[in-house]
Design an enzyme around this catalytic site. Structure first.
Site, PDB file in Angstrom:
ATOM      1  N   LYS A 127       0.828  -1.206   0.000  1.00 52.20           N
ATOM      2  CA  LYS A 127       0.000   0.000   0.000  1.00 52.20           C
ATOM      3  C   LYS A 127       0.863   1.257   0.000  1.00 52.20           C
ATOM      4  O   LYS A 127       0.644   2.195  -0.771  1.00 52.20           O
ATOM      5  CB  LYS A 127      -0.932  -0.009   1.208  1.00 52.20           C
ATOM      6  CG  LYS A 127      -1.929   1.132   1.237  1.00 52.20           C
ATOM      7  CD  LYS A 127      -2.940   0.943   2.367  1.00 52.20           C
ATOM      8  CE  LYS A 127      -3.795  -0.267   2.102  1.00 52.20           C
ATOM      9  NZ  LYS A 127      -4.827  -0.469   3.136  1.00 52.20           N
ATOM     10  N   ARG A 131      -3.761   2.949   8.478  1.00 49.34           N
ATOM     11  CA  ARG A 131      -4.021   1.682   7.793  1.00 49.34           C
ATOM     12  C   ARG A 131      -2.782   0.800   7.795  1.00 49.34           C
ATOM     13  O   ARG A 131      -1.661   1.291   7.720  1.00 49.34           O
ATOM     14  CB  ARG A 131      -4.437   1.918   6.335  1.00 49.34           C
ATOM     15  CG  ARG A 131      -5.654   2.797   6.125  1.00 49.34           C
ATOM     16  CD  ARG A 131      -5.796   3.126   4.644  1.00 49.34           C
ATOM     17  NE  ARG A 131      -6.846   4.081   4.381  1.00 49.34           N
ATOM     18  CZ  ARG A 131      -8.060   3.772   3.902  1.00 49.34           C
ATOM     19  NH1 ARG A 131      -8.350   2.515   3.669  1.00 49.34           N
ATOM     20  NH2 ARG A 131      -8.959   4.703   3.686  1.00 49.34           N
ATOM     21  N   GLY A 176      -8.412  -7.324   4.264  1.00 44.78           N
ATOM     22  CA  GLY A 176      -9.299  -7.509   5.395  1.00 44.78           C
ATOM     23  C   GLY A 176      -8.694  -8.204   6.602  1.00 44.78           C
ATOM     24  O   GLY A 176      -9.354  -8.367   7.623  1.00 44.78           O
ATOM     25  N   MET A 201      -5.954  -7.292   8.415  1.00 48.52           N
ATOM     26  CA  MET A 201      -5.424  -6.409   9.456  1.00 48.52           C
ATOM     27  C   MET A 201      -6.334  -5.200   9.609  1.00 48.52           C
ATOM     28  O   MET A 201      -7.405  -5.142   9.018  1.00 48.52           O
ATOM     29  CB  MET A 201      -3.976  -6.038   9.118  1.00 48.52           C
ATOM     30  CG  MET A 201      -3.027  -7.232   9.207  1.00 48.52           C
ATOM     31  SD  MET A 201      -1.321  -6.800   8.892  1.00 48.52           S
ATOM     32  CE  MET A 201      -1.341  -6.468   7.132  1.00 48.52           C
ATOM     33  N   ARG A 222      -2.981  -1.457  -5.909  1.00 45.61           N
ATOM     34  CA  ARG A 222      -2.152  -2.643  -5.689  1.00 45.61           C
ATOM     35  C   ARG A 222      -2.462  -3.680  -6.767  1.00 45.61           C
ATOM     36  O   ARG A 222      -3.519  -3.626  -7.400  1.00 45.61           O
ATOM     37  CB  ARG A 222      -2.415  -3.244  -4.305  1.00 45.61           C
ATOM     38  CG  ARG A 222      -3.834  -3.731  -4.101  1.00 45.61           C
ATOM     39  CD  ARG A 222      -4.076  -4.190  -2.676  1.00 45.61           C
ATOM     40  NE  ARG A 222      -5.482  -4.534  -2.448  1.00 45.61           N
ATOM     41  CZ  ARG A 222      -6.006  -4.784  -1.254  1.00 45.61           C
ATOM     42  NH1 ARG A 222      -5.256  -4.718  -0.176  1.00 45.61           N
ATOM     43  NH2 ARG A 222      -7.283  -5.090  -1.129  1.00 45.61           N
ATOM     44  N   HIS A 225      -1.831 -40.765   3.747  1.00 48.39           N
ATOM     45  CA  HIS A 225      -2.439 -41.679   2.778  1.00 48.39           C
ATOM     46  C   HIS A 225      -3.633 -41.036   2.091  1.00 48.39           C
ATOM     47  O   HIS A 225      -3.768 -41.080   0.859  1.00 48.39           O
ATOM     48  CB  HIS A 225      -2.875 -42.963   3.494  1.00 48.39           C
ATOM     49  CG  HIS A 225      -3.595 -43.937   2.607  1.00 48.39           C
ATOM     50  ND1 HIS A 225      -4.975 -43.941   2.475  1.00 48.39           N
ATOM     51  CD2 HIS A 225      -3.136 -44.895   1.774  1.00 48.39           C
ATOM     52  CE1 HIS A 225      -5.326 -44.888   1.625  1.00 48.39           C
ATOM     53  NE2 HIS A 225      -4.229 -45.482   1.188  1.00 48.39           N
ATOM     54  N   ARG A 277       2.607 -47.327  -8.523  1.00 48.74           N
ATOM     55  CA  ARG A 277       2.651 -48.036  -7.244  1.00 48.74           C
ATOM     56  C   ARG A 277       1.856 -49.329  -7.369  1.00 48.74           C
ATOM     57  O   ARG A 277       0.619 -49.312  -7.366  1.00 48.74           O
ATOM     58  CB  ARG A 277       2.076 -47.137  -6.142  1.00 48.74           C
ATOM     59  CG  ARG A 277       2.909 -45.904  -5.878  1.00 48.74           C
ATOM     60  CD  ARG A 277       2.135 -44.797  -5.227  1.00 48.74           C
ATOM     61  NE  ARG A 277       1.185 -44.208  -6.179  1.00 48.74           N
ATOM     62  CZ  ARG A 277       0.727 -42.959  -6.113  1.00 48.74           C
ATOM     63  NH1 ARG A 277       1.135 -42.163  -5.159  1.00 48.74           N
ATOM     64  NH2 ARG A 277      -0.131 -42.522  -6.998  1.00 48.74           N
ATOM     65  N   ARG A 316       7.289 -49.228  -9.567  1.00 48.85           N
ATOM     66  CA  ARG A 316       7.893 -49.599  -8.280  1.00 48.85           C
ATOM     67  C   ARG A 316       7.331 -50.946  -7.845  1.00 48.85           C
ATOM     68  O   ARG A 316       6.109 -51.126  -7.740  1.00 48.85           O
ATOM     69  CB  ARG A 316       7.575 -48.537  -7.225  1.00 48.85           C
ATOM     70  CG  ARG A 316       8.191 -48.845  -5.865  1.00 48.85           C
ATOM     71  CD  ARG A 316       7.838 -47.771  -4.859  1.00 48.85           C
ATOM     72  NE  ARG A 316       6.445 -47.831  -4.444  1.00 48.85           N
ATOM     73  CZ  ARG A 316       5.850 -46.916  -3.667  1.00 48.85           C
ATOM     74  NH1 ARG A 316       6.525 -45.868  -3.246  1.00 48.85           N
ATOM     75  NH2 ARG A 316       4.579 -47.051  -3.331  1.00 48.85           N
ATOM     76  N   SER A 330      15.431 -42.531  -8.417  1.00 48.25           N
ATOM     77  CA  SER A 330      14.279 -41.671  -8.189  1.00 48.25           C
ATOM     78  C   SER A 330      14.242 -41.362  -6.694  1.00 48.25           C
ATOM     79  O   SER A 330      14.140 -42.268  -5.873  1.00 48.25           O
ATOM     80  CB  SER A 330      12.983 -42.359  -8.618  1.00 48.25           C
ATOM     81  OG  SER A 330      11.876 -41.506  -8.423  1.00 48.25           O
ATOM     82  N   GLY A 368      12.703 -40.653  -3.518  1.00 54.42           N
ATOM     83  CA  GLY A 368      11.394 -40.731  -2.862  1.00 54.42           C
ATOM     84  C   GLY A 368      11.385 -39.778  -1.685  1.00 54.42           C
ATOM     85  O   GLY A 368      11.650 -40.172  -0.550  1.00 54.42           O
ATOM     86  N   THR A 369      11.106 -38.512  -1.952  1.00 54.51           N
ATOM     87  CA  THR A 369      11.317 -37.479  -0.943  1.00 54.51           C
ATOM     88  C   THR A 369      10.321 -37.540   0.212  1.00 54.51           C
ATOM     89  O   THR A 369      10.569 -36.938   1.262  1.00 54.51           O
ATOM     90  CB  THR A 369      11.274 -36.080  -1.587  1.00 54.51           C
ATOM     91  OG1 THR A 369      10.075 -35.941  -2.353  1.00 54.51           O
ATOM     92  CG2 THR A 369      12.484 -35.868  -2.481  1.00 54.51           C
ATOM     93  N   ASN A 370       9.203 -38.272   0.056  1.00 49.74           N
ATOM     94  CA  ASN A 370       8.309 -38.441   1.202  1.00 49.74           C
ATOM     95  C   ASN A 370       9.034 -39.199   2.314  1.00 49.74           C
ATOM     96  O   ASN A 370       9.146 -38.734   3.451  1.00 49.74           O
ATOM     97  CB  ASN A 370       7.043 -39.200   0.799  1.00 49.74           C
ATOM     98  CG  ASN A 370       6.168 -38.422  -0.152  1.00 49.74           C
ATOM     99  OD1 ASN A 370       6.334 -37.227  -0.330  1.00 49.74           O
ATOM    100  ND2 ASN A 370       5.228 -39.102  -0.778  1.00 49.74           N
ATOM    101  N   ASP A 371       9.531 -40.405   1.981  1.00 50.91           N
ATOM    102  CA  ASP A 371      10.226 -41.201   2.988  1.00 50.91           C
ATOM    103  C   ASP A 371      11.601 -40.635   3.317  1.00 50.91           C
ATOM    104  O   ASP A 371      12.069 -40.755   4.450  1.00 50.91           O
ATOM    105  CB  ASP A 371      10.352 -42.653   2.512  1.00 50.91           C
ATOM    106  CG  ASP A 371       9.081 -43.446   2.786  1.00 50.91           C
ATOM    107  OD1 ASP A 371       8.165 -42.902   3.429  1.00 50.91           O
ATOM    108  OD2 ASP A 371       8.995 -44.614   2.349  1.00 50.91           O
ATOM    109  N   CYS A 430       9.976 -38.630  -7.171  1.00 47.60           N
ATOM    110  CA  CYS A 430       8.608 -39.142  -7.262  1.00 47.60           C
ATOM    111  C   CYS A 430       7.822 -38.931  -5.980  1.00 47.60           C
ATOM    112  O   CYS A 430       6.731 -39.446  -5.827  1.00 47.60           O
ATOM    113  CB  CYS A 430       8.601 -40.624  -7.634  1.00 47.60           C
ATOM    114  SG  CYS A 430       9.400 -41.692  -6.423  1.00 47.60           S
ATOM    115  N   TYR A 451      13.930 -35.002 -14.047  1.00 46.99           N
ATOM    116  CA  TYR A 451      12.471 -34.918 -14.105  1.00 46.99           C
ATOM    117  C   TYR A 451      11.890 -34.909 -12.698  1.00 46.99           C
ATOM    118  O   TYR A 451      12.547 -35.278 -11.717  1.00 46.99           O
ATOM    119  CB  TYR A 451      11.871 -36.078 -14.905  1.00 46.99           C
ATOM    120  CG  TYR A 451      11.983 -37.437 -14.252  1.00 46.99           C
ATOM    121  CD1 TYR A 451      11.022 -37.891 -13.349  1.00 46.99           C
ATOM    122  CD2 TYR A 451      13.037 -38.289 -14.545  1.00 46.99           C
ATOM    123  CE1 TYR A 451      11.117 -39.130 -12.747  1.00 46.99           C
ATOM    124  CE2 TYR A 451      13.149 -39.535 -13.957  1.00 46.99           C
ATOM    125  CZ  TYR A 451      12.184 -39.955 -13.053  1.00 46.99           C
ATOM    126  OH  TYR A 451      12.278 -41.190 -12.449  1.00 46.99           O
TER     127      TYR A 451
END
Length: 937
Positions: free
Chosen positions: A26, A96, A105, A107, A386, A502, A616, A672, A818, A820-823, A885, A905
């Site tokens: 602003k 303001r 809205g 703040m 803005r 999951h 999977r 997999r 590959s 497996g960035t979750n685990d 993946c 990839y």
């Protein structure tokens, strides 16, 4: 800390549009408009650095800031020939908030500051309108008491209602049967006479005294210090914190505070206030769009009590082409019943000036602008400019059309669209104009809107869906056994679990709406208890939702509504396709999809996937016909029994892979092999155990004993992944045979296939050597049987820190990695993603993590493991193909890291593919920018 105050006014400004970090959006906009010669009430901005210093000092303004503010007020007085605190020539100001990112809205704002009894009389004398002065005074007391003094707004409603009833009696309006809202419509504020307003002001003061024990502050400077502190305090109010979390706005940014001379839209019918957009924020159409109210202040437009009027004679339409480089253009639309009330009809000269201003601002900022304006006695003032908030659909259309208009380049158009907003185009969304009743909030686990009857079991979801009913599956948490119910449901709601639980992962893969980790709900005994919260996050009530009740999920925002809420269907536009073509032309990272069925593969390819990065196989076993054979295999006493059961599964697996290979003709498909522990395929409750016992002719106690044998204290780190192949190689043998037979069958039909077999959870070269020998042995047998060979690549997932550290050894066996960035995130951080929802929010709020590491990659920790795996793997095998993946493959900020890391990839759920394509293009452009411009630029 540098200078604290930046002044703007009289055609000059200390700041400019490039200083959003310091002045907020602003403040930077006000400074830039002043520099452009646009009529802006003068004022000054207290910087974001002051806000952060205020918090660092325990909510105290830094030394010297008050003196700088007094000096800035002096400049305002000189410029306007008015005096702050003077009854003779009163100067009133607005105070303001203004963060660098728009937070509409969230703040606080205070108008008409600087009034007391004496100054209100002086204002009445100076303007010749007592009613106006008293109305401004009572508005100020109400707002200041609420925001600064903490007196709840509803305490003033009774006094205001009494004043309205007195006015109703004077006007001959029967108020005896009117509720508060009806009375407000019949007797708006503008009908309160001076006598009523004076009595109301005294009552408001009495309320303040009773609530605080102190009289309402009369000293304008005391009012100003309180208001500035309140604006800084609002940076950390509950609604602002929720909004920042939703939009990933760092708390460390702080907010600026803008103090600006008041202009008044409530001075009579020749005054007014309104909001406008240089293009339609819902559709992106190139037309001037907005609303206004005569004889009103800004809060009246958004309060909803009075119905605003359109700006243009075209009613809901506007000025065609107003935002473009060609100028205002002509008037679109055919007119409407509101034409006579439009600003164009009421004040044509002001309207023409506003049209010119908005076109100037869009050309200058080269983006759609959101404007706030006030008209004081037919003189136009801009209060805000803005970059306008817009829907995903509008963002795409505006970016593409502005590029075609020559306002921005194609590369800028790519960077203008927030990748996550594209989700709105791929799923049904909540109708923004529809009434709704908020029930609860959770995590936005999978986008899209869904309405249905509440069901509490997967079986019930399948049964009711089979009857043609729309259902929402509500669970404490889901498990693989719920897959049939998740498939049947329109949406999924869980009390526990995070963005990579999951429920979240499966729902995204299916393209279904999902709200996860909704801690306000508790599911038990066939009903759902919901705790309701106020705006400050305090519990206020509990209600019960039963099976069959209707609820609506907004998976894009994590919101749950009671009842049915209308939705807007998904539809892809020509502009979307055009933007994707531009994005594909500049990105380096390839984008694959996680897909487990031919239908998923077809969906992914339609969205532009360049292969499957994760198929999977365990998800293929849960159909009723297959789960029986799978359970027979698990419960068999020896290898011979397991092989008999696996022989029943072989044709199912082969058929699935044939369908996937056909859909992805000519593109790589990474499959997999079985990953989860075997106990996940067995029933856990007594009823299901007895049902299985009867079907298999096996005593229930034997099944219970087998469950106990397979139970593990920490299944995530237990007997799963390639460890299954070491102890029971026949499982992977069957899967390898199914894959290679399917590949040969599809290749025989003249369709190109690129199968890639991926081993999960490896951590040693020996594990890979054993499983590679197993896969290659099976493949050679199939080639001999079929009289045909296909190229089958062998690789592994990198999911354990040790795997990243010994990546050089693993690359001796693996042709691709590959991540497996979750685990990998779970094992690197030592945090279970299914339990993290209970405390990760607190970690983010405390600044321990900038974002949930299961949503956005922990670049400093997990990211370094990825880079180590990359370096050591490619050192051992130059040209080693590297992909991702995990769910991070669809997260834009994580994709930016993978681009910098030089991976080949990313892979994500089918409905995230367009998001990943755009994010990969933006990452490529950012990387190119950091290296410097191309020679052709």
């Amino acid at each position: 800390m540098g200078r604290s105050i930046y002044f703007f006014g009289g055609g000059q400004a200390d700041g400019d549009a490039q200083q959003k970090e310091l002045l907020g959006g602003k403040g930077a906009g006000l400074a830039e408009m002043t520099r452009l010669g646009i009529p802006v009430p003068p004022g000054f901005t207290v910087t974001t650095e002051v806000c952060n210093a205020y918090y660092a000092a325990g909510k105290a303004l830094p030394a010297g800031v008050e003196d700088e503010i007094r000096a800035a007020i002096g400049r305002l007085e000189s410029l306007l020939d008015a005096r702050f605190g003077s009854p003779e020539a009163p100067l009133l100001v607005s105070v303001r908030s203004g963060a660098r990112a728009s937070m509409p809205g969230m703040m606080d704002t205070i108008l008409n500051l600087g009034l007391n009894d004496e100054i209100a009389r002086g204002l009445a004398k100076r303007t010749g309108c007592e009613r106006f002065a008293l109305d401004a005074y009572r508005r100020f007391i109400l707002t200041y008491a609420d925001i600064v003094l903490g007196v709840p707004r509803d305490r003033f409603e009774e006094a205001l209602g009494r004043a309205r009833k007195q006015a109703a009696a004077r006007l001959g309006v029967d108020a005896t049967r009117l509720n508060a809202a009806e009375l407000e419509r019949k007797v708006p504020d503008s009908l309160l006479d001076p006598e009523s307003l004076a009595a109301l002001i005294q009552r408001q003061k009495d309320i303040v005294l009773g609530a605080t024990g102190r009289p309402f502050p009369d000293d304008p400077y005391a009012q100003l210090w309180g208001a500035i502190r309140a604006v800084f305090d609002s940076w950390k109010n509950h609604r602002a914190q929720v909004y920042r979390k939703m939009h990933d706005i760092p708390e460390a940014w702080g907010t600026a505070c803008n103090v600006q001379a008041m202009v008044f839209g409530n001075l009579g019918d020749d005054s007014g206030t309104g909001v406008a957009f240089t293009r339609d924020p819902s559709t992106g159409e190139r037309r001037f769009y907005g609303e206004w109210l005569p004889n009103a202040q800004g809060e009246d437009v958004v309060a909803g009590v009075r119905t605003p009027h359109p700006l243009s004679k075209s009613g809901a339409g506007g000025v065609s082409g107003a935002g473009g480089v060609s100028g205002a253009g002509g008037v679109s639309g055919t007119g409407g019943v509101d034409d006579a009330c439009s600003l164009e009809a009421q004040m044509p000269d002001v309207y023409a000036e506003l049209v010119e201003v908005q076109a100037t601002l869009e050309r200058h900022f080269r983006d759609m602008q959101d404007l706030e304006f006030t008209i004081q006695q037919k003189k136009l003032f801009l209060l805000q400019c803005r970059t306008g908030k817009r829907t995903g659909r509008a963002a795409v259309r505006i970016a593409v059309e502005m590029a075609k208009e020559g306002l921005i380049s194609q590369r800028e158009a790519i960077l203008r669209v927030e990748p996550g907003s594209i989700d709105q185009l791929l799923h049904p969304s909540i109708d923004p104009s529809a009434p709704k009743k908020l029930l609860a909030r959770g995590l936005p686990a999978s986008p899209g809107a869904a309405t249905g009857q509440v069901v509490f079991s997967a079986d019930e979801a399948e049964r009711r869906a089979g009857q043609g009913k729309a259902v929402i599956l509500v669970r404490s948490e889901t498990s693989p056994e719920d897959i049939h119910g998740m498939k049947a449901a329109r949406g999924i709601l869980t009390a526990r679990g995070g963005m990579t639980s999951h429920a979240a992962v499966v729902a995204r893969g299916m393209g279904k709406s999902c709200v996860a980790g909704c801690s306000a709900i508790s599911v038990s005994q066939g009903q759902m208890a919901v705790t309701l919260y106020d705006d400050h996050g305090h519990p206020t009530d509990t209600i019960t939702v039963k099976a069959g009740d209707l609820i609506t999920l907004d998976g894009g925002t994590g919101t749950v509504y009671l009842g049915a809420v209308p939705t807007v269907p998904a539809a892809l536009s020509g502009e979307f396709e055009e933007l994707m073509v531009w994005a594909d032309a500049v990105r380096r990272l390839r984008v694959r999809s996680n897909a487990d069925t031919p239908h998923d593969a077809r969906t992914a390819r339609n969205f532009g996937a360049e292969g499957i990065g994760l198929c999977r196989t365990e998800h293929m076993f849960f159909d009723e016909e297959r789960i029986q054979a799978m359970r027979e295999m698990i419960l068999a006493d020896g290898e011979a029994g397991r092989r008999r059961a696996l022989a029943k599964l072989l044709p199912f697996q082969r058929g699935d892979f044939v369908g996937v290979f056909r859909e992805m003709a000519g593109l790589p498909v990474t499959i997999r092999l079985l990953d989860p522990p075997l106990h996940e395929f067995l029933p856990q409750d007594e009823a299901q155990l007895h049902q299985l016992s009867k079907a298999m002719g096996v005593p229930a106690q034997d099944l219970s004993r087998k469950n106990e044998e397979l139970a593990e204290y920490n299944p995530m780190l237990g007997h799963r992944g390639c460890r299954l192949a070491i102890t029971s190689p026949e499982i992977y043998e069957m899967q390898a045979r199914a894959i290679v037979e399917a590949a040969c069958e599809v290749a025989a039909a003249g369709i190109e296939v690129e199968p890639e077999i991926m081993i999960p959870l490896s951590m040693t070269r020996r594990e890979l050597a054993i499983t590679r020998a197993l896969v290659e042995g099976v493949a050679e047998k199939v080639f001999a049987e079929k009289g045909r060979r296909v190229d089958v690549r062998f690789g592994t997932m990198i999911e354990l820190p040790r795997a990243a550290l010994v990546a050089g050894e693993l690359a001796e066996e693996a042709e691709f990695f590959s991540f497996g960035t979750n685990d990998l995130t779970q094992t690197a951080l030592g945090i279970s993603r299914d339990d993290a929802g209970r405390f990760l929010g607190a970690y983010v709020e405390a600044g321990i993590f900038a974002r949930d590491p299961f949503q956005s990659l922990d670049a400093a920790g997990v990211g370094e493991l990825v880079e180590i795996g990359r370096d050591r793997g490619r050192a051992a095998r130059p040209g080693l193909k590297l992909g991702v993946c995990g769910e991070h493959g669809g997260d834009p900020s994580s994709i930016a890291f993978f681009e910098r890391a030089g991976l080949d990839y990313v892979s994500c759920s089918p409905f995230r593919v367009p998001v990943a394509r755009l994010a990969a293009a933006q990452a490529a452009l950012a990387a190119e920018s950091s290296r410097g411009p191309r020679a052709t630029d």
